[in-house]
Write a protein that holds these residues in place. Structure first.
Motif, short mmCIF file in Angstrom:
data_model
loop_
_atom_site.label_atom_id
_atom_site.label_comp_id
_atom_site.label_asym_id
_atom_site.label_seq_id
_atom_site.Cartn_x
_atom_site.Cartn_y
_atom_site.Cartn_z
N PHE A 1 -2.91 -2.83 -6.75
CA PHE A 1 -2.52 -2.86 -8.17
C PHE A 1 -3.44 -1.98 -9.01
CE2 PHE A 1 -2.61 -4.74 -12.44
CZ PHE A 1 -1.25 -4.65 -12.77
N LEU A 2 -4.74 -1.99 -8.70
CA LEU A 2 -5.67 -1.14 -9.44
C LEU A 2 -5.36 0.34 -9.23
CD1 LEU A 2 -9.14 -2.93 -8.98
CD2 LEU A 2 -7.84 -2.62 -11.11
N LEU A 3 -5.06 0.70 -7.98
CA LEU A 3 -4.71 2.09 -7.69
C LEU A 3 -3.46 2.51 -8.45
CD1 LEU A 3 -5.22 4.68 -6.11
CD2 LEU A 3 -3.98 3.68 -4.18
N ILE A 4 -2.48 1.62 -8.47
CA ILE A 4 -1.24 1.90 -9.20
C ILE A 4 -1.50 1.99 -10.70
CG2 ILE A 4 1.01 0.91 -9.83
CD1 ILE A 4 1.04 -0.31 -6.96
N SER A 5 -2.29 1.05 -11.23
CA SER A 5 -2.57 1.00 -12.67
C SER A 5 -3.31 2.26 -13.13
CB SER A 5 -3.38 -0.25 -13.01
OG SER A 5 -2.67 -1.42 -12.69
N VAL A 6 -4.33 2.64 -12.37
CA VAL A 6 -5.10 3.84 -12.73
C VAL A 6 -4.22 5.08 -12.67
CG1 VAL A 6 -7.01 5.35 -12.04
CG2 VAL A 6 -7.32 2.86 -12.04
N SER A 7 -3.38 5.16 -11.65
CA SER A 7 -2.48 6.32 -11.49
C SER A 7 -1.53 6.41 -12.68
CB SER A 7 -1.69 6.20 -10.19
OG SER A 7 -2.54 6.23 -9.07
N TYR A 8 -0.92 5.29 -13.05
CA TYR A 8 0.05 5.33 -14.14
C TYR A 8 -0.61 5.45 -15.52
CZ TYR A 8 4.36 4.91 -11.58
OH TYR A 8 5.42 5.19 -10.77
N PHE A 9 -1.85 5.01 -15.63
CA PHE A 9 -2.59 5.23 -16.88
C PHE A 9 -2.75 6.73 -17.13
CE2 PHE A 9 -6.65 6.17 -18.96
CZ PHE A 9 -6.47 5.52 -20.17
N HIS A 10 -3.14 7.46 -16.09
CA HIS A 10 -3.28 8.92 -16.22
C HIS A 10 -1.93 9.60 -16.38
CE1 HIS A 10 -7.60 9.23 -15.57
NE2 HIS A 10 -7.49 8.37 -14.56
N TYR B 1 0.81 -1.22 0.00
CA TYR B 1 0.00 0.00 0.00
C TYR B 1 0.85 1.27 0.00
CZ TYR B 1 -4.33 -2.56 0.35
OH TYR B 1 -5.39 -3.38 0.06
N ILE B 2 2.03 1.23 0.58
CA ILE B 2 2.90 2.40 0.49
C ILE B 2 3.36 2.61 -0.95
CG2 ILE B 2 5.19 3.30 1.10
CD1 ILE B 2 4.74 2.50 3.93
N LEU B 3 3.62 1.52 -1.67
CA LEU B 3 3.97 1.63 -3.09
C LEU B 3 2.79 2.18 -3.89
CD1 LEU B 3 5.97 -1.69 -3.61
CD2 LEU B 3 6.89 0.63 -3.57
N ALA B 4 1.57 1.78 -3.50
CA ALA B 4 0.38 2.32 -4.16
C ALA B 4 0.21 3.81 -3.85
CB ALA B 4 -0.86 1.54 -3.71
N VAL B 5 0.46 4.20 -2.61
CA VAL B 5 0.39 5.60 -2.22
C VAL B 5 1.41 6.43 -3.00
CG1 VAL B 5 0.91 7.18 -0.31
CG2 VAL B 5 -0.62 5.23 0.06
N MET B 6 2.59 5.87 -3.21
CA MET B 6 3.63 6.58 -3.97
C MET B 6 3.21 6.77 -5.43
SD MET B 6 6.96 4.75 -2.26
CE MET B 6 8.23 5.74 -3.10
N ALA B 7 2.46 5.81 -5.99
CA ALA B 7 1.93 5.97 -7.35
C ALA B 7 0.90 7.10 -7.37
CB ALA B 7 1.30 4.67 -7.82
N LEU B 8 0.07 7.17 -6.33
CA LEU B 8 -0.91 8.24 -6.22
C LEU B 8 -0.22 9.60 -6.12
CD1 LEU B 8 -3.95 8.88 -5.93
CD2 LEU B 8 -3.66 8.65 -3.45
N ASP B 9 0.88 9.65 -5.39
CA ASP B 9 1.65 10.89 -5.27
C ASP B 9 2.20 11.33 -6.62
OD1 ASP B 9 3.41 12.92 -3.78
OD2 ASP B 9 4.92 11.67 -4.79
N ARG B 10 2.73 10.37 -7.41
CA ARG B 10 3.25 10.70 -8.75
C ARG B 10 2.11 11.18 -9.65
NH1 ARG B 10 6.99 12.87 -9.02
NH2 ARG B 10 6.28 13.27 -6.90
N TYR B 11 0.92 10.61 -9.51
CA TYR B 11 -0.24 11.05 -10.29
C TYR B 11 -0.58 12.50 -9.97
CZ TYR B 11 -5.19 11.99 -10.99
OH TYR B 11 -6.37 12.59 -11.31
#
Length: 312
Positions: free
Chosen positions: A208-217, A110-120
């Motif tokens: 994974f969904l949070l990361i995928s959606v973040s990196y898609f955008h 989840y921290i890796l997912a949060v970091m993807a959200l931060d990059r988004y």
């Protein structure tokens, strides 16, 4: 029931009994653990000390480094001691180790997912980045990641206390992990496997969904940029995170979610070494080499000065 022997300890049969091999492995894992601790402590120190590294991205990197110290310490100290001892671990110690492995492992997801959200937020919403990723939000996201990790650990560990072990106490692994312990139980483990499957897939799929959606955008935003240099600089802030994601997700998912038909002792050990030992080691190296500001801050902390400055 009368024939069942109460198991008070387990024997970890992770590696070879050959003394030369054990000495080599002990030195290798001791070196890895020392570098893991040193590397992550350096990352934490430079982020706390350097005023240029106070953005949310570095706040999350610092917490990831602290988590990696905890993750590695869940297995490495006992692993090192067992090279020159009886290779045993108490029943309570085994259950505790499983809890900490699951807790820290899930928290890392989840921290890796949060970091993807931060990059988004930084790339797709740059004008509102400071308002979105404010101090309260960042602390809440980190607190939420740890809370989910603790819940996952409890959900998977507490049902283990109801299992019976009929004298079989040899775990063919270098640490206590849930799949290895379940294989020793002489009682029905269907409920445990269902819980592991549901919680594991829930954590893996949601993060994974949070990361995928973040990196898609993120990729959509970068594709619209006209400047090649702007694209390169933007992707450079995501590269370390993507490398860490691939290394961690692939090995962690295969270890816990792969079918029993393709299970093997060697494969299980390789996957566990990858996600629980190598990933905490590689994370600070990746972020130091791939993140320019961190690299410069580490050089400054170490007192490094370019040869050119000495010549002048």
């Amino acid at each position: 029931m009368e024939n069942m022997t109460t198991v008070t300890y387990f024997i970890l049969l992770g590696f070879s009994d050959n003394l030369s091999v054990q000495i080599f492995l002990f030195l290798m894992f001791l070196f890895i653990y020392a570098i893991t601790l040193l590397g992550n402590l350096v990352i934490i120190a430079v982020i706390r000390k350097n005023s240029n590294l106070q953005s949310p991205m570095y706040f999350f990197i610092g917490h990831l480094s602290f988590l990696d110290i905890c993750f590695s310490s869940a297995t490495m100290p006992k692993l090192l001691v067992n090279f020159f001892s009886s290779h045993t671990i108490s029943y309570n110690g085994c259950i505790a180790q499983i809890f900490f492995i699951i807790m820290t492992g899930c928290t890392e997801l989840y921290i890796l997912a949060v970091m993807a959200l931060d990059r988004y937020a930084a790339i797709c919403k740059p004008l509102h980045y400071v308002q979105i990723m404010n101090r309260v939000c960042c602390r809440s996201l980190i607190g939420g990641a740890w809370t989910i990790g603790v819940i996952q650990g409890c959900l998977n560990t507490l049902p283990l206390l109801k299992l019976m072990f009929c004298g079989q106490n040899m775990i063919r692994h270098f640490s206590c992990e849930q799949p290895s312990l379940l294989a020793l139980s002489c009682t029905d483990i269907y409920t445990n496997r269902i819980i592991l499957s549901i919680t594991g897939n829930a954590a893996g799929i949601s993060s994974f969904l949070l990361i995928s959606v973040s990196y898609f955008h993120i990729f959509s935003t970068v594709r619209k940029m006209h400047s090649a240099e702007a694209k390169r600089r933007t992707f450079s802030t995501c590269t370390p995170h993507l490398i860490v994601l691939i290394l961690y997700y692939s090995s962690c998912w295969l270890r816990y979610m792969k079918p029993d038909l393709i299970s093997s002792i060697v494969l299980d050990e390789i996957l566990s070494i990858q996600y629980s030992i190598c990933t905490p080691l590689l994370n600070p190296i990746i972020y130091s080499l791939k993140t320019r500001d961190v690299k410069e801050a580490v050089k400054e902390l170490m007192g490094y000065k370019p040869l050119l400055s000495h010549a002048m």
